[in-house]
Design a protein around this motif. Structure first.
Motif, PDB file in Angstrom:
ATOM      1  N   THR A  50       8.394  51.941  28.613  1.00  0.00           N
ATOM      2  CA  THR A  50       9.617  52.248  27.879  1.00  0.00           C
ATOM      3  C   THR A  50      10.789  52.449  28.829  1.00  0.00           C
ATOM      4  OG1 THR A  50       9.106  54.609  27.891  1.00  0.00           O
ATOM      5  CG2 THR A  50       8.279  53.320  26.036  1.00  0.00           C
ATOM      6  N   ASP A  51      11.942  52.779  28.227  1.00  0.00           N
ATOM      7  CA  ASP A  51      13.174  53.079  28.969  1.00  0.00           C
ATOM      8  C   ASP A  51      13.636  51.919  29.835  1.00  0.00           C
ATOM      9  OD1 ASP A  51      13.116  55.511  27.808  1.00  0.00           O
ATOM     10  OD2 ASP A  51      12.492  56.626  29.562  1.00  0.00           O
ATOM     11  N   LEU A  52      13.477  50.695  29.331  1.00  0.00           N
ATOM     12  CA  LEU A  52      13.986  49.521  30.034  1.00  0.00           C
ATOM     13  C   LEU A  52      15.340  49.165  29.421  1.00  0.00           C
ATOM     14  CD1 LEU A  52      10.722  47.362  30.186  1.00  0.00           C
ATOM     15  CD2 LEU A  52      11.692  48.805  31.969  1.00  0.00           C
ATOM     16  N   GLY A  53      16.388  49.202  30.225  1.00  0.00           N
ATOM     17  CA  GLY A  53      17.723  48.922  29.730  1.00  0.00           C
ATOM     18  C   GLY A  53      18.146  47.488  29.984  1.00  0.00           C
ATOM     19  N   ASN A  54      19.361  47.168  29.579  1.00  0.00           N
ATOM     20  CA  ASN A  54      19.893  45.830  29.801  1.00  0.00           C
ATOM     21  C   ASN A  54      19.965  45.506  31.292  1.00  0.00           C
ATOM     22  OD1 ASN A  54      20.191  45.459  27.068  1.00  0.00           O
ATOM     23  ND2 ASN A  54      22.298  46.165  27.025  1.00  0.00           N
ATOM     24  N   ILE A  92       9.612  49.815  39.395  1.00  0.00           N
ATOM     25  CA  ILE A  92      10.640  50.315  38.482  1.00  0.00           C
ATOM     26  C   ILE A  92      10.044  51.010  37.262  1.00  0.00           C
ATOM     27  CG2 ILE A  92      12.289  48.557  39.227  1.00  0.00           C
ATOM     28  CD1 ILE A  92      11.674  47.033  36.634  1.00  0.00           C
ATOM     29  N   SER A  93       8.767  51.356  37.311  1.00  0.00           N
ATOM     30  CA  SER A  93       8.142  52.017  36.160  1.00  0.00           C
ATOM     31  C   SER A  93       7.066  52.978  36.654  1.00  0.00           C
ATOM     32  CB  SER A  93       7.525  50.991  35.204  1.00  0.00           C
ATOM     33  OG  SER A  93       6.345  50.444  35.774  1.00  0.00           O
ATOM     34  N   GLU A  94       6.542  53.764  35.730  1.00  0.00           N
ATOM     35  CA  GLU A  94       5.393  54.595  36.027  1.00  0.00           C
ATOM     36  C   GLU A  94       4.130  53.728  36.070  1.00  0.00           C
ATOM     37  OE1 GLU A  94       5.452  57.786  36.722  1.00  0.00           O
ATOM     38  OE2 GLU A  94       7.606  58.033  36.359  1.00  0.00           O
ATOM     39  N   SER A 140      25.539  49.195  27.542  1.00  0.00           N
ATOM     40  CA  SER A 140      24.902  48.447  28.618  1.00  0.00           C
ATOM     41  C   SER A 140      23.805  49.259  29.281  1.00  0.00           C
ATOM     42  CB  SER A 140      25.949  48.039  29.660  1.00  0.00           C
ATOM     43  OG  SER A 140      26.934  47.227  29.056  1.00  0.00           O
ATOM     44  N   SER A 141      23.985  50.584  29.355  1.00  0.00           N
ATOM     45  CA  SER A 141      23.022  51.410  30.064  1.00  0.00           C
ATOM     46  C   SER A 141      21.987  52.040  29.146  1.00  0.00           C
ATOM     47  CB  SER A 141      23.753  52.521  30.830  1.00  0.00           C
ATOM     48  OG  SER A 141      24.450  53.360  29.920  1.00  0.00           O
ATOM     49  N   SER A 142      22.117  51.837  27.842  1.00  0.00           N
ATOM     50  CA  SER A 142      21.204  52.485  26.907  1.00  0.00           C
ATOM     51  C   SER A 142      19.798  51.885  27.023  1.00  0.00           C
ATOM     52  CB  SER A 142      21.708  52.303  25.467  1.00  0.00           C
ATOM     53  OG  SER A 142      20.821  52.924  24.568  1.00  0.00           O
ATOM     54  N   PRO A 143      18.762  52.699  27.369  1.00  0.00           N
ATOM     55  CA  PRO A 143      17.407  52.179  27.528  1.00  0.00           C
ATOM     56  C   PRO A 143      16.730  51.988  26.177  1.00  0.00           C
ATOM     57  CG  PRO A 143      17.444  54.526  27.980  1.00  0.00           C
ATOM     58  CD  PRO A 143      18.864  54.123  27.670  1.00  0.00           C
ATOM     59  N   THR A 144      16.897  50.820  25.603  1.00  0.00           N
ATOM     60  CA  THR A 144      16.381  50.596  24.256  1.00  0.00           C
ATOM     61  C   THR A 144      15.298  49.530  24.220  1.00  0.00           C
ATOM     62  OG1 THR A 144      18.134  48.969  23.844  1.00  0.00           O
ATOM     63  CG2 THR A 144      18.580  51.252  23.228  1.00  0.00           C
TER      64      THR A 144
END
Length: 216
Positions: free
Chosen positions: A169-173, A141-143, A104-108
């Motif tokens: 990038t690095d947006l998770g569920n 929530i991002s750069e 659930s927390s994996s930023p894929t």
């Protein structure tokens, strides 16, 4: 075994994202690389694949440039490390929700943005800051992605015309489950204090002034 490998893959995906982010200090980067190679070697062992021997930095040893004795010692050391790792893993009693938590927390996830044009009559150079914004929590929530736009209606770096692309990038569920996410563009005018000032002696060059904002 499937759940075991699945859990390892989620770990590797998350660590890969951290490596590609380019934000880790040198010592943390080295430590994370060692964790990744250790996890890969452990996975190869439990799947009965070939053992890969590495140097201290985690790079695969070249048999053409490494002596037979050095390769033998490297094999012994790698085997001992993996054996210890297997004992540690077998002693752990991880509940099933641990795998789900990592999943659930994996930023894929990533968001690809292609800026084709910017239409806004300013009269001077501008800086465009694009970012992802959560309107519920009122936070970015991002750069920021910066685009420098010239007063003539083209990018300052003319070679970037039709090539203004960015991947958030690095947006998770967790991010995908937000009620709304806006792509916000903040416009900053770069130049004189007042656009109406026509006296060149009063010009103050290079001032950055907020001009506008847009969202979608």
């Amino acid at each position: 075994r499937f759940q075991q490998v699945q859990s390892m893959m989620y770990d590797l995906m998350e660590w890969r994202s951290q490596l590609l982010s380019g934000t880790l200090p040198k010592d943390e980067l080295k430590e994370l690389k060692q964790k990744v190679t250790s996890k890969i070697d452990y996975g190869n062992k439990i799947l009965e694949l070939d053992l890969i021997v590495r140097d201290e930095d985690g790079n695969i040893l070249d048999p053409d440039k490494t002596s037979v004795i050095s390769l033998f010692h490297a094999h012994e050391e790698a085997t001992n490390k993996i054996t210890e790792r297997i004992k540690e893993e077998m002693s752990k009693d991880q509940p099933d929700y641990a795998t789900y938590s990592r999943m659930s927390s994996s930023p894929t996830h990533s968001l690809y943005v292609f800026v084709r044009n910017f239409v806004c009559r300013i009269g001077e150079d501008a800086e465009l800051f694009m970012s992802l914004y959560d309107p519920q929590k009122l936070t970015i929530i991002s750069e920021n992605y910066l685009v420098r736009w010239g007063s003539r209606g083209f990018p300052k770096e003319i070679d970037m015309l039709n090539n203004l692309k960015v991947v958030f990038t690095d947006l998770g569920n967790k991010d995908l489950s937000r009620d709304k996410i806006y792509l916000v563009c903040q416009i900053v005018r770069v130049g004189r204090m007042d656009l109406k000032d026509s006296n060149s002696k009063k010009y103050t060059q290079g001032l950055r002034r907020p001009f506008g904002v847009a969202g979608n």
